[in-house]
Design a protein around this motif. Structure first.
Motif, PDB file in Angstrom:
ATOM      1  N   LEU A  89       0.833  -1.203   0.000  1.00  0.00           N
ATOM      2  CA  LEU A  89       0.000   0.000   0.000  1.00  0.00           C
ATOM      3  C   LEU A  89       0.870   1.256   0.000  1.00  0.00           C
ATOM      4  O   LEU A  89       0.679   2.157  -0.814  1.00  0.00           O
ATOM      5  CB  LEU A  89      -0.944   0.003   1.209  1.00  0.00           C
ATOM      6  N   GLU A 181      -4.460  12.288  -0.906  1.00  0.00           N
ATOM      7  CA  GLU A 181      -3.760  11.058  -0.562  1.00  0.00           C
ATOM      8  C   GLU A 181      -4.655  10.088   0.192  1.00  0.00           C
ATOM      9  O   GLU A 181      -4.580   8.872  -0.013  1.00  0.00           O
ATOM     10  CB  GLU A 181      -2.512  11.360   0.270  1.00  0.00           C
ATOM     11  N   GLN A 182      -5.527  10.593   1.074  1.00  0.00           N
ATOM     12  CA  GLN A 182      -6.388   9.692   1.823  1.00  0.00           C
ATOM     13  C   GLN A 182      -7.334   8.932   0.902  1.00  0.00           C
ATOM     14  O   GLN A 182      -7.576   7.729   1.092  1.00  0.00           O
ATOM     15  CB  GLN A 182      -7.201  10.474   2.874  1.00  0.00           C
ATOM     16  N   THR A 183      -7.849   9.623  -0.110  1.00  0.00           N
ATOM     17  CA  THR A 183      -8.718   8.943  -1.087  1.00  0.00           C
ATOM     18  C   THR A 183      -7.921   7.924  -1.879  1.00  0.00           C
ATOM     19  O   THR A 183      -8.385   6.797  -2.122  1.00  0.00           O
ATOM     20  CB  THR A 183      -9.350   9.975  -2.043  1.00  0.00           C
ATOM     21  N   ARG A 185      -5.311   6.334  -0.892  1.00  0.00           N
ATOM     22  CA  ARG A 185      -5.056   5.200  -0.009  1.00  0.00           C
ATOM     23  C   ARG A 185      -6.275   4.285   0.091  1.00  0.00           C
ATOM     24  O   ARG A 185      -6.150   3.058   0.079  1.00  0.00           O
ATOM     25  CB  ARG A 185      -4.678   5.690   1.392  1.00  0.00           C
ATOM     26  N   GLN A 186      -7.456   4.878   0.203  1.00  0.00           N
ATOM     27  CA  GLN A 186      -8.663   4.073   0.323  1.00  0.00           C
ATOM     28  C   GLN A 186      -8.897   3.243  -0.940  1.00  0.00           C
ATOM     29  O   GLN A 186      -9.254   2.060  -0.866  1.00  0.00           O
ATOM     30  CB  GLN A 186      -9.859   4.990   0.588  1.00  0.00           C
ATOM     31  N   VAL A 187      -8.696   3.868  -2.086  1.00  0.00           N
ATOM     32  CA  VAL A 187      -8.896   3.163  -3.360  1.00  0.00           C
ATOM     33  C   VAL A 187      -7.889   2.028  -3.502  1.00  0.00           C
ATOM     34  O   VAL A 187      -8.237   0.882  -3.835  1.00  0.00           O
ATOM     35  CB  VAL A 187      -8.787   4.148  -4.538  1.00  0.00           C
ATOM     36  N   ALA A 189      -6.174   0.508  -1.145  1.00  0.00           N
ATOM     37  CA  ALA A 189      -6.404  -0.517  -0.127  1.00  0.00           C
ATOM     38  C   ALA A 189      -7.516  -1.465  -0.548  1.00  0.00           C
ATOM     39  O   ALA A 189      -7.420  -2.688  -0.357  1.00  0.00           O
ATOM     40  CB  ALA A 189      -6.732   0.139   1.215  1.00  0.00           C
ATOM     41  N   ALA A 190      -8.572  -0.913  -1.129  1.00  0.00           N
ATOM     42  CA  ALA A 190      -9.686  -1.752  -1.587  1.00  0.00           C
ATOM     43  C   ALA A 190      -9.254  -2.673  -2.726  1.00  0.00           C
ATOM     44  O   ALA A 190      -9.637  -3.851  -2.773  1.00  0.00           O
ATOM     45  CB  ALA A 190     -10.851  -0.867  -2.028  1.00  0.00           C
ATOM     46  N   ASP A 193      -7.079  -5.417  -1.319  1.00  0.00           N
ATOM     47  CA  ASP A 193      -7.873  -6.372  -0.548  1.00  0.00           C
ATOM     48  C   ASP A 193      -8.639  -7.332  -1.451  1.00  0.00           C
ATOM     49  O   ASP A 193      -8.795  -8.510  -1.136  1.00  0.00           O
ATOM     50  CB  ASP A 193      -8.851  -5.617   0.350  1.00  0.00           C
TER      51      ASP A 193
END
Length: 203
Positions: A89, A181-183, A185-187, A189-190, A193
């Motif tokens: 990540l 960056e937070q968005t 990271r979320q994308v 990470a998904a 996963d």
């Protein structure tokens, strides 16, 4: 900074040695005029006049307007050291948000970025930037598979390209802003996963 795109070495041996400072000046002027006028209206004559050189000098180095514009865009691409943060990540966040990816070219105005869709410009960029970017991403993915972070058949390039596509869409089409960056990271990470898988040959 990416190396200046010049003719093959055997062609450079003839005539005067390549003037690096002049080359950088030409690329800088090209970016300025591309950002102001766009690809269609950009003229080699105008670039030559602003760079204080002849059209022949430009064509001798790059061969065509498309090659010149591609070299100017590629000159803003920053190479960097190999990335290894310890997790996929973080590796991908750094790869896609730093100078290693086309998102780093997001400082180009839309009228300049549109030049990347010109066939000749796109072809040169694939060779000078995209192949290096994909090779670096492949190394990150291979390491992640070896660490057990991804299954062996994970489509790493699809993960990367999904993040890049979202960033470019946000910047140039949808909201005229960068990808937080937070968005990102979320994308990512998904996608890590539940990664897309490489399709069998012939699928």
């Amino acid at each position: 900074m990416a190396a200046e795109l010049t003719p093959a070495p055997e062609k450079r041996r003839r005539g005067r040695p390549v003037d690096t400072a002049l080359g950088q000046r030409i690329l800088s002027v090209t970016l300025q005029q591309l950002s102001a006028l766009g690809y269609t209206k950009l003229e080699i004559e105008s670039v030559a006049a602003a760079a204080a050189c002849s059209k022949t000098t430009i064509y001798r180095r790059w061969g065509s307007k498309g090659q010149l514009v591609a070299a100017a865009i590629a000159s803003g691409y920053q190479d960097g050291p190999a990335i290894d943060t310890g997790t996929l990540l973080d590796d991908l966040v750094e790869h896609t948000s730093g100078g290693h990816s086309l998102l780093a070219l997001g400082n180009l105005p839309a009228v300049a970025w549109a030049a990347t869709f010109e066939p000749e410009v796109a072809s040169v960029l694939r060779e000078s930037v995209l192949k290096a970017q994909d090779a670096a991403a492949d190394a990150l993915i291979a390491r992640a598979i070896a660490r057990g972070e991804l299954p062996a058949d994970a489509d790493g390039r699809a993960i990367l390209h999904a993040a890049l596509g979202l960033g470019l869409y946000r910047r140039y089409i949808s909201e005229d802003e960068g990808l937080p960056e937070q968005t990102l990271r979320q994308v990512l990470a998904a996608l890590i996963d539940a990664p897309p898988r490489v399709l069998p040959a012939g699928s």
